[in-house]
Motif scaffolding. Structure first.
Motif: not given
Length: 270
Positions: A38, A34, A216, A212-214, A247-248, A170
């Motif tokens: 990444d 991405s 996974m 952490y914002n993102k 995931t959010s 992010f």
């Protein structure tokens, strides 16, 4: 799956697919996904293949969801978690570090049973040791000679004395600018571009917060369990429980609820 067996599988993959390629990647073996930070390498793909095959050989009924498998088929993330065992795998966490020759990368796995995280494993191929936790049993660092050290998150301190890790890349621009300004209120800020090592560092009592914002699942499901088993307060930005399917919503880890509230109010105003 037995957590020791899972740790052995991660170690095997690192020995076979990751370490032989460290600082030996040929041109064309590193690809961008991405963005510039990444990346995917032959080590990621090979290690995930070895881990998946080893788990399936032991438990063919388990569903293995790896980062690279999801990159090829994003619909895997829509898989329901109820009434089954799912193992999330990050074959090389910190791929940008690995590709750049920086010795800060890890191999991670998390076991989710009926929608609940029951085990997390973070293996360090360079140190050849593992930080692991099973739900309700505490978190431990296990060394190659068999020694085990119980892990404990840092005790609470005033905001001005806190040190921690924040992944802000992010966040939307305006929120990122606000958060970066607010981080002047703490004493020390770090970021290692490898959640696995950040969770390991925190498990040893070396920082007072992680953000952490993102989200996974292969990056955070196992680490969040390890943090809870170390005694930390772990929650999404809205204060709700972080669950494997999320995931959010961001993730904030702190020494206790009071520290979490203070960080959320005065620093991470997202």
């Amino acid at each position: 799956m037995n957590v020791d067996r899972l740790a052995a599988i991660l170690k095997q993959a690192a020995q076979e697919e990751i370490m032989p390629r460290f600082r030996r990647l040929d041109d064309g073996t590193v690809k961008t996904k991405s963005g510039a930070f990444d990346l995917v390498t032959e080590a990621d793909v090979g290690a995930e293949r070895v881990i998946t095959a080893a788990i399936k050989a032991h438990r063919p009924d388990y569903l293995v969801i790896g980062e690279e498998a999801v990159a090829a088929n994003p619909k895997l993330l829509e898989t329901g978690l109820e009434d089954r065992v799912v193992i999330y795998v990050d074959p090389v966490d910190g791929t940008a570090n690995f590709a750049g020759g920086l010795p800060l990368f890890a191999v991670m796995a998390a076991v989710v049973e009926n929608g609940e995280t029951v085990a997390g494993v973070i293996y360090d191929p360079l140190g050849d040791d593992v930080v692991m936790a099973e739900r309700g049993c505490g978190a431990f660092q296990v060394f190659p000679d068999g020694r085990m050290t119980r892990q404990k998150f840092a005790d609470p301190v005033p905001l001005s004395e806190m040190g921690g890790v924040a992944s802000t890349s992010f966040l939307p621009f305006e929120q990122r600018r606000a958060v970066l300004g607010n981080l002047a209120k703490v004493k020390m800020l770090a970021g290692y571009r490898c959640a696995g090592h950040e969770y390991r560092y925190a498990a040893g009592g070396n920082v007072h917060f992680l953000m952490y914002n993102k989200l996974m699942p292969w990056d955070h499901v196992g680490g969040a369990l390890i943090m809870r088993e170390c005694g930390a307060h772990v929650a999404k930005f809205d204060g709700s429980e972080y669950r494997p399917a999320d995931t959010s919503g961001g993730l904030l880890v702190a020494s206790n609820k009071d520290s979490w509230d203070e960080l959320r109010r005065d620093v991470f105003t997202v």
